[in-house]
Write an enzyme that holds these catalytic residues in place. Structure first.
Site, PDB file in Angstrom:
ATOM      1  N   LYS A   6       0.827  -1.219   0.000  1.00 20.85           N
ATOM      2  CA  LYS A   6       0.000   0.000   0.000  1.00 20.85           C
ATOM      3  C   LYS A   6       0.856   1.261   0.000  1.00 20.85           C
ATOM      4  O   LYS A   6       0.598   2.204  -0.750  1.00 20.85           O
ATOM      5  CB  LYS A   6      -0.932   0.026   1.230  1.00 20.85           C
TER       6      LYS A   6
ATOM      7  N   ARG B   2      -9.676   0.486   9.006  1.00 16.32           N
ATOM      8  CA  ARG B   2      -9.163  -0.830   9.362  1.00 16.32           C
ATOM      9  C   ARG B   2     -10.188  -1.661  10.119  1.00 16.32           C
ATOM     10  O   ARG B   2      -9.889  -2.802  10.484  1.00 16.32           O
ATOM     11  CB  ARG B   2      -7.933  -0.664  10.255  1.00 16.32           C
TER      12      ARG B   2
ATOM     13  N   ARG C 272      11.377  -5.657   5.379  1.00 19.03           N
ATOM     14  CA  ARG C 272      11.159  -4.233   5.078  1.00 19.03           C
ATOM     15  C   ARG C 272      12.137  -3.362   5.862  1.00 19.03           C
ATOM     16  O   ARG C 272      12.411  -3.595   7.040  1.00 19.03           O
ATOM     17  CB  ARG C 272       9.725  -3.836   5.447  1.00 19.03           C
TER      18      ARG C 272
ATOM     19  N   ARG D 181      11.284  -1.190  11.388  1.00 17.53           N
ATOM     20  CA  ARG D 181      10.240  -0.781  12.327  1.00 17.53           C
ATOM     21  C   ARG D 181      10.121  -1.809  13.452  1.00 17.53           C
ATOM     22  O   ARG D 181      10.238  -3.002  13.205  1.00 17.53           O
ATOM     23  CB  ARG D 181       8.893  -0.696  11.588  1.00 17.53           C
TER      24      ARG D 181
ATOM     25  N   ARG E 292      -0.220  -8.655  13.710  1.00 14.38           N
ATOM     26  CA  ARG E 292      -0.846  -7.711  12.770  1.00 14.38           C
ATOM     27  C   ARG E 292      -1.635  -8.441  11.696  1.00 14.38           C
ATOM     28  O   ARG E 292      -2.687  -7.978  11.282  1.00 14.38           O
ATOM     29  CB  ARG E 292       0.223  -6.820  12.138  1.00 14.38           C
TER      30      ARG E 292
HETATM   31  P1  ADP Z   1       2.218  -1.767   3.244  1.00 14.33           P
HETATM   32  O1  ADP Z   1       2.217  -0.274   3.212  1.00 14.33           O
HETATM   33  O2  ADP Z   1       0.996  -2.366   2.597  1.00 14.33           O
HETATM   34  O3  ADP Z   1       2.459  -2.341   4.590  1.00 14.33           O
HETATM   35  P2  ADP Z   1       4.795  -1.582   1.818  1.00 14.33           P
HETATM   36  O4  ADP Z   1       4.525  -0.770   0.603  1.00 14.33           O
HETATM   37  O5  ADP Z   1       5.504  -0.950   2.942  1.00 14.33           O
HETATM   38  O6  ADP Z   1       3.423  -2.267   2.327  1.00 14.33           O
HETATM   39  O7  ADP Z   1       5.580  -2.895   1.338  1.00 14.33           O
HETATM   40  C1  ADP Z   1       6.040  -3.870   2.291  1.00 14.33           C
HETATM   41  C2  ADP Z   1       7.432  -4.361   1.899  1.00 14.33           C
HETATM   42  O8  ADP Z   1       7.362  -5.116   0.685  1.00 14.33           O
HETATM   43  C3  ADP Z   1       8.432  -3.245   1.619  1.00 14.33           C
HETATM   44  O9  ADP Z   1       9.698  -3.674   2.079  1.00 14.33           O
HETATM   45  C4  ADP Z   1       8.415  -3.076   0.099  1.00 14.33           C
HETATM   46  O10 ADP Z   1       9.685  -2.645  -0.392  1.00 14.33           O
HETATM   47  C5  ADP Z   1       8.122  -4.493  -0.375  1.00 14.33           C
HETATM   48  N1  ADP Z   1       7.253  -4.534  -1.569  1.00 14.33           N
HETATM   49  C6  ADP Z   1       6.255  -3.696  -1.933  1.00 14.33           C
HETATM   50  N2  ADP Z   1       5.665  -4.081  -3.085  1.00 14.33           N
HETATM   51  C7  ADP Z   1       6.282  -5.229  -3.465  1.00 14.33           C
HETATM   52  C8  ADP Z   1       6.117  -6.146  -4.572  1.00 14.33           C
HETATM   53  N3  ADP Z   1       5.161  -5.935  -5.509  1.00 14.33           N
HETATM   54  N4  ADP Z   1       6.936  -7.217  -4.623  1.00 14.33           N
HETATM   55  C9  ADP Z   1       7.882  -7.431  -3.668  1.00 14.33           C
HETATM   56  N5  ADP Z   1       8.081  -6.610  -2.599  1.00 14.33           N
HETATM   57  C10 ADP Z   1       7.302  -5.531  -2.492  1.00 14.33           C
HETATM   58  P1  ADP Z   2       1.125  -1.628   7.686  1.00 14.09           P
HETATM   59  O1  ADP Z   2       2.501  -1.627   7.144  1.00 14.09           O
HETATM   60  O2  ADP Z   2       0.796  -2.778   8.529  1.00 14.09           O
HETATM   61  O3  ADP Z   2       0.079  -1.360   6.689  1.00 14.09           O
HETATM   62  P2  ADP Z   2       0.743   0.922   9.043  1.00 14.09           P
HETATM   63  O4  ADP Z   2       1.962   1.707   8.896  1.00 14.09           O
HETATM   64  O5  ADP Z   2      -0.443   1.249   8.201  1.00 14.09           O
HETATM   65  O6  ADP Z   2       1.131  -0.602   8.864  1.00 14.09           O
HETATM   66  O7  ADP Z   2       0.249   0.915  10.555  1.00 14.09           O
HETATM   67  C1  ADP Z   2       1.132   0.680  11.631  1.00 14.09           C
HETATM   68  C2  ADP Z   2       0.339   0.608  12.934  1.00 14.09           C
HETATM   69  O8  ADP Z   2      -0.325   1.857  13.173  1.00 14.09           O
HETATM   70  C3  ADP Z   2      -0.771  -0.424  12.966  1.00 14.09           C
HETATM   71  O9  ADP Z   2      -0.305  -1.724  13.299  1.00 14.09           O
HETATM   72  C4  ADP Z   2      -1.691   0.164  14.048  1.00 14.09           C
HETATM   73  O10 ADP Z   2      -1.148  -0.045  15.349  1.00 14.09           O
HETATM   74  C5  ADP Z   2      -1.607   1.636  13.761  1.00 14.09           C
HETATM   75  N1  ADP Z   2      -2.648   2.089  12.798  1.00 14.09           N
HETATM   76  C6  ADP Z   2      -2.456   2.563  11.534  1.00 14.09           C
HETATM   77  N2  ADP Z   2      -3.630   2.860  10.947  1.00 14.09           N
HETATM   78  C7  ADP Z   2      -4.600   2.568  11.859  1.00 14.09           C
HETATM   79  C8  ADP Z   2      -6.027   2.637  11.852  1.00 14.09           C
HETATM   80  N3  ADP Z   2      -6.717   3.061  10.776  1.00 14.09           N
HETATM   81  N4  ADP Z   2      -6.681   2.251  12.978  1.00 14.09           N
HETATM   82  C9  ADP Z   2      -6.025   1.829  14.068  1.00 14.09           C
HETATM   83  N5  ADP Z   2      -4.682   1.718  14.139  1.00 14.09           N
HETATM   84  C10 ADP Z   2      -3.972   2.092  13.048  1.00 14.09           C
END
Ligand code: ADP
Ligand code: ADP
Ligand code: ZN
Length: 215
Positions: A16, A92, A126, A159, A170
């Site tokens: 995302k 969420r 990551r 992280r 999660r």
């Molecule tokens: P989210 O925001 O949904 O948690 P991220 O965009 O942070 O996901 O992606 C999670 C991890 O996977 C990061 O380390 C990113 O570099 C990697 N990643 C993202 N998209 C891809 C993909 N299409 N294939 C492989 N790795 C990916």
């Molecule tokens: P991910 O890589 O899992 O998509 P985020 O960076 O979006 O993670 O979120 C990290 C943490 O921040 C979550 O595990 C949660 O603790 C908190 N968080 C983020 N967005 C929300 C939300 N919409 N509602 C509740 N907690 C949230």
């Protein structure tokens, strides 16, 4: 074309954040992300919201959801100043989804699908820039110089919630609370499922075509 209103939803690690950056720069819209907003305010005092813990930190480190009142306020505030946006990490749970309906309309809902096994690999590998928040991966998306952000030279860190134990919690929280939000949206005309297991460029091509089609 008016600035699009995009929602991107999917499990932790689905891509995302990575794809939201592409959307924000391609369409000139704001990237509204509750995860980044909370990380920047981990120690803010939320005790007046009648919560179990006094700051977001304890929830986040365990991989639990921060209380709705806190995140609803963050999103509401961000939406008042955004023309177009990509909303990432919210809603969420179903209560947040209903809250969002009172705040704005959406043009398209992108749902990224990725298997659990791949998610664990992505999250535990990551690395994020401590300064600008750009995502990298130790295998799938390496920076030019190990441990250093290509964009700003900042330090790449892991992280706290990307340690394996918190990752598993999660993913459970996603299945219990966020998967029902996807089911709730599934029948809408503006809902599109995207295969998130493709390469980042392939995922981006599908997303761009979908947004162009819906805005
Ligand atoms: P989210 O925001 O949904 O948690 P991220 O965009 O942070 O996901 O992606 C999670 C991890 O996977 C990061 O380390 C990113 O570099 C990697 N990643 C993202 N998209 C891809 C993909 N299409 N294939 C492989 N790795 C990916
Ligand atoms: P991910 O890589 O899992 O998509 P985020 O960076 O979006 O993670 O979120 C990290 C943490 O921040 C979550 O595990 C949660 O603790 C908190 N968080 C983020 N967005 C929300 C939300 N919409 N509602 C509740 N907690 C949230
Ligand atoms: Zn950086």
């Amino acid at each position: 074309m008016a600035a699009p209103h995009v929602l991107i939803i999917g499990p932790p690690g689905a891509g995302k954040g990575t794809q939201s950056s592409n959307i924000a720069s391609e369409y000139g819209v704001e990237h509204i992300t509750t995860g980044d907003a909370l990380r920047a305010n981990k120690d803010m005092d939320i005790s007046d919201m009648d919560t179990e813990h006094d700051t977001p930190r304890a929830y986040m480190e365990a991989g639990d959801l921060v209380p709705d009142a806190v995140v609803n306020a963050i999103v509401e505030e961000a939406l008042t100043t955004a023309d177009g946006f990509v909303l990432d990490g919210y809603p969420r749970n179903l209560d947040q989804a209903k809250e969002l309906e009172g705040m704005t309309e959406l043009d398209v809902i992108l749902s990224l699908d990725v298997s659990r096994e791949e998610l664990i690999d992505r999250l535990t590998g990551r690395r994020v820039c401590d300064d600008c928040g750009t995502n990298y991966h130790v295998e799938f998306d390496q920076p030019e110089e190990e441990g250093v952000c290509d964009g700003c030279g900042g330090e790449l860190i892991q992280r706290d919630d990307d340690e394996e134990e918190s990752v598993k919690n999660r993913l459970d929280v996603f299945h219990e609370q966020t998967a029902p939000v996807i089911e709730y949206y599934e029948d809408r005309d503006d809902f599109v499922a995207i295969d998130g297991e493709q390469t980042p460029d392939e995922v981006w091509a599908d997303i761009k075509a979908t947004i162009d089609d819906h805005s």
